[in-house]
Design a protein around this motif. Structure first.
Motif, PDB file in Angstrom:
ATOM      1  N   CYS A 138       0.832  -1.210   0.000  1.00 55.41           N
ATOM      2  CA  CYS A 138       0.000   0.000   0.000  1.00 55.41           C
ATOM      3  C   CYS A 138       0.863   1.254   0.000  1.00 55.41           C
ATOM      4  O   CYS A 138       0.602   2.206  -0.749  1.00 55.41           O
ATOM      5  CB  CYS A 138      -0.910   0.010   1.228  1.00 55.41           C
ATOM      6  SG  CYS A 138      -2.406  -0.950   1.040  1.00 55.41           S
ATOM      7  N   VAL A 139       1.883   1.267   0.854  1.00 57.27           N
ATOM      8  CA  VAL A 139       2.764   2.431   0.943  1.00 57.27           C
ATOM      9  C   VAL A 139       3.451   2.683  -0.392  1.00 57.27           C
ATOM     10  O   VAL A 139       3.474   3.812  -0.900  1.00 57.27           O
ATOM     11  CB  VAL A 139       3.818   2.233   2.050  1.00 57.27           C
ATOM     12  CG1 VAL A 139       4.869   3.329   1.997  1.00 57.27           C
ATOM     13  CG2 VAL A 139       3.155   2.199   3.411  1.00 57.27           C
ATOM     14  N   ALA A 145       1.931   6.584  -6.790  1.00 57.57           N
ATOM     15  CA  ALA A 145       0.845   7.378  -7.368  1.00 57.57           C
ATOM     16  C   ALA A 145       1.140   8.869  -7.282  1.00 57.57           C
ATOM     17  O   ALA A 145       0.849   9.631  -8.216  1.00 57.57           O
ATOM     18  CB  ALA A 145      -0.467   7.051  -6.653  1.00 57.57           C
ATOM     19  N   VAL A 146       1.742   9.291  -6.172  1.00 57.72           N
ATOM     20  CA  VAL A 146       2.098  10.702  -6.023  1.00 57.72           C
ATOM     21  C   VAL A 146       3.166  11.093  -7.041  1.00 57.72           C
ATOM     22  O   VAL A 146       3.139  12.191  -7.610  1.00 57.72           O
ATOM     23  CB  VAL A 146       2.584  10.984  -4.584  1.00 57.72           C
ATOM     24  CG1 VAL A 146       3.134  12.396  -4.475  1.00 57.72           C
ATOM     25  CG2 VAL A 146       1.452  10.786  -3.593  1.00 57.72           C
ATOM     26  N   ASN A 172       4.490   5.843   7.263  1.00 58.78           N
ATOM     27  CA  ASN A 172       5.413   6.117   6.166  1.00 58.78           C
ATOM     28  C   ASN A 172       5.174   7.477   5.519  1.00 58.78           C
ATOM     29  O   ASN A 172       6.081   8.019   4.880  1.00 58.78           O
ATOM     30  CB  ASN A 172       5.321   5.006   5.120  1.00 58.78           C
ATOM     31  CG  ASN A 172       6.039   3.744   5.540  1.00 58.78           C
ATOM     32  OD1 ASN A 172       7.207   3.550   5.261  1.00 58.78           O
ATOM     33  ND2 ASN A 172       5.329   2.873   6.255  1.00 58.78           N
ATOM     34  N   PHE A 173       3.968   8.020   5.679  1.00 53.19           N
ATOM     35  CA  PHE A 173       3.713   9.352   5.142  1.00 53.19           C
ATOM     36  C   PHE A 173       4.171  10.440   6.107  1.00 53.19           C
ATOM     37  O   PHE A 173       4.399  11.576   5.703  1.00 53.19           O
ATOM     38  CB  PHE A 173       2.215   9.521   4.842  1.00 53.19           C
ATOM     39  CG  PHE A 173       1.845   9.231   3.412  1.00 53.19           C
ATOM     40  CD1 PHE A 173       1.174  10.163   2.652  1.00 53.19           C
ATOM     41  CD2 PHE A 173       2.184   8.026   2.822  1.00 53.19           C
ATOM     42  CE1 PHE A 173       0.833   9.904   1.337  1.00 53.19           C
ATOM     43  CE2 PHE A 173       1.842   7.753   1.512  1.00 53.19           C
ATOM     44  CZ  PHE A 173       1.163   8.699   0.760  1.00 53.19           C
ATOM     45  N   ALA A 174       4.285  10.090   7.396  1.00 56.89           N
ATOM     46  CA  ALA A 174       4.612  11.086   8.415  1.00 56.89           C
ATOM     47  C   ALA A 174       5.892  11.870   8.123  1.00 56.89           C
ATOM     48  O   ALA A 174       5.934  13.092   8.345  1.00 56.89           O
ATOM     49  CB  ALA A 174       4.693  10.413   9.783  1.00 56.89           C
ATOM     50  N   PRO A 175       6.983  11.238   7.641  1.00 55.14           N
ATOM     51  CA  PRO A 175       8.219  12.014   7.383  1.00 55.14           C
ATOM     52  C   PRO A 175       8.098  12.984   6.211  1.00 55.14           C
ATOM     53  O   PRO A 175       8.967  13.833   6.032  1.00 55.14           O
ATOM     54  CB  PRO A 175       9.255  10.921   7.078  1.00 55.14           C
ATOM     55  CG  PRO A 175       8.675   9.656   7.603  1.00 55.14           C
ATOM     56  CD  PRO A 175       7.209   9.795   7.441  1.00 55.14           C
ATOM     57  N   SER A 325      12.348   4.294  -4.059  1.00 52.10           N
ATOM     58  CA  SER A 325      11.889   3.301  -3.094  1.00 52.10           C
ATOM     59  C   SER A 325      13.107   2.605  -2.519  1.00 52.10           C
ATOM     60  O   SER A 325      14.151   2.527  -3.165  1.00 52.10           O
ATOM     61  CB  SER A 325      10.983   2.273  -3.773  1.00 52.10           C
ATOM     62  OG  SER A 325      10.827   1.127  -2.962  1.00 52.10           O
ATOM     63  N   ASN A 326      12.972   2.106  -1.313  1.00 53.20           N
ATOM     64  CA  ASN A 326      14.052   1.319  -0.727  1.00 53.20           C
ATOM     65  C   ASN A 326      13.685  -0.162  -0.660  1.00 53.20           C
ATOM     66  O   ASN A 326      14.263  -0.924   0.105  1.00 53.20           O
ATOM     67  CB  ASN A 326      14.409   1.845   0.667  1.00 53.20           C
ATOM     68  CG  ASN A 326      15.243   3.112   0.569  1.00 53.20           C
ATOM     69  OD1 ASN A 326      16.062   3.240  -0.323  1.00 53.20           O
ATOM     70  ND2 ASN A 326      15.004   4.052   1.462  1.00 53.20           N
TER      71      ASN A 326
END
Length: 450
Positions: A138-139, A145-146, A172-175, A325-326
């Motif tokens: 999902c992340v 998508a962004v 994962n969006f927090a940073p 991505s990592n």
């Protein structure tokens, strides 16, 4: 597990070869103060049979259920014994990730086949090697998508998405201070179309909905795709029960631009919570932003079929601060099991299994609703999970089931206050009529609400 014997003679030969008198000298790099000066508190020795008995004794301390009616993202399905036999074949083994195709043809072949199968099931063009699990899939999909929808920084997430997946998204969006997650409410167990339309604007890059969602309901992707695409956003389907692909229209054919989720239901057991298998499929136009790697099929100079890494972002390995991505690995063994399972089942077999799941869930729901304390909640189409409200004592229900080695469904109040007193029930092809009848008999004996 391979059996690797090591006799004292062989140990001595190894030490002599490397020029060491005692094995303890190999620890010279560890400071003396950090070394353990005593033997471990373990039996000094034991025969293979004695060790097996000891391990069996430890295993018997676990609770064993004769039937499980709990799904919620991890599903118990039949795994053919052929899978265990076939995954041990040596052509699937490699000492390292497949950067060197000349020594990794077996690994590359099974990843290529896995990708092909996922694309068929999702109704989309390209998929990557695999991801860690449904939550991280999902992340990766949301971030992708962004990147695809440039100058848009908001992702709308249906409240029907798995609550743990939503937590992983938030973490994962927090940073990323410039990115926003906005929740879309539910109506009658599915995404509220009016709430979705009210929140769609020029900042929205993508909309993520469960397919089926966490409550078991089947979202109407076609109905959602219209307003989402009209707003210039991408529609992302998230499937936590991949066996539903044998029953539902492929998300790509129903209007989804990207599909992600969890595929451990194919040939894998939810043993102690894993391992899991994330998947991500996209349209061809978006393949350059896909995380991880893509394996392709080609021909060598002599016309022989070969497999190579067709697409992989090198910065994921050497410029991690600038990486898209990592995700630098794939769930190779879990994906291999899924590959073998799907090829053994074939299209008709997968459809037959899905039909069994749907039919048994319908029967389970019918029988549970005959109990006086069970009530329907909403009435959306569902696959193998559904929600019922329980008017009795939830703790007494759970205690009664556990006493008979039955694992009941999920108490939804843990995740959804609005579904307090509701249970998410699940049935798969492993549930027999006798199991369902036993559950109903046990629940019928639970004291009625005073």
């Amino acid at each position: 597990m391979r059996y690797l014997p090591s006799s004292p003679v062989e140990d001595r030969a190894l030490l002599d070869t490397i020029g060491v008198a005692r094995a303890e000298e190999l620890l010279a790099g560890i400071p003396e103060a950090l070394r353990l000066k005593r033997d471990l508190d373990l039996p000094t020795q034991g025969s293979e049979q004695e060790v097996a008995w000891e391990m069996m004794g430890l295993a018997n301390k676990n609770t064993r259920f004769c039937a499980q009616f709990l799904g919620a993202g991890a599903y118990d399905h039949f795994v053919p014994s052929a899978i265990d036999a076939m995954v041990s074949r040596q052509e699937w083994f490699t000492a390292y990730t497949p950067y060197q195709p000349e020594i990794s043809q077996g690994t590359l072949q099974h990843i290529f086949e896995y990708q092909t199968l996922i694309c068929d099931l999702a109704g989309l063009d390209v998929t990557n090697a695999s991801l860690y699990d449904g939550g991280t899939a999902c992340v990766e999909t949301a971030l992708m998508a962004v990147r695809v929808a440039k100058k848009r920084n908001t992702v709308l997430v249906s409240r029907g998405l798995h609550p743990l997946y939503r937590e992983v998204l938030k973490t994962n969006f927090a940073p990323h201070d410039d990115l926003q997650l906005v929740e879309v409410g539910l109506k009658n167990g599915v995404t509220d179309l009016a709430d979705l339309q009210a929140k769609l604007n020029g900042d929205v890059a993508a909309v993520m909905v469960g397919y089926p969602n966490f409550l078991g309901a089947v979202e109407d992707l076609t109905a959602l795709a219209g307003p989402v695409h009209a707003a210039g956003a991408l529609l992302v389907s998230v499937t936590q029960e991949a066996l539903a692909f044998g029953w539902l229209e492929a998300p790509g054919k129903a209007g989804a631009d990207m599909a992600c989720g969890e595929a451990m239901s194919f040939g894998n057991k939810p043993t102690f919570g894993g391992p899991f298998l994330g998947f991500l499929a996209v349209k061809d136009a978006h393949k350059r932003e896909i995380p991880g790697r893509v394996v392709g099929q080609t021909k060598d100079l002599e016309g022989r079929t070969g497999y190579v890494l067709t697409l992989t972002a090198r910065e994921q390995h050497i410029r991690r601060d600038k990486a898209t991505s990592n995700i630098c690995s794939n769930q190779g063994l879990v994906a291999l099991r899924a590959n073998i399972f799907l090829q053994l089942a074939g299209p008709e077999g997968l459809r037959g299994l899905a039909e069994q799941n749907a039919a048994k869930a319908q029967y389970l729901r019918q029988r549970l609703l005959e109990l006086p304390d069970m009530e329907p909640v909403d009435d959306p189409p569902f696959f193998n999970e559904f929600v019922l409200r329980y008017r009795g004592d939830m703790a007494a229900l759970q205690e009664a089931c556990l006493a008979e080695s039955l694992l009941p469904g999920l108490d939804l109040g843990r995740f959804y206050p609005e579904y307090e007193g509701c249970i998410l029930w699940c049935a798969t092809e492993l549930h027999t009529r006798r199991m369902i009848e036993s559950l109903v008999e046990i629940l019928a004996r639970v004291p009625a609400t005073v």
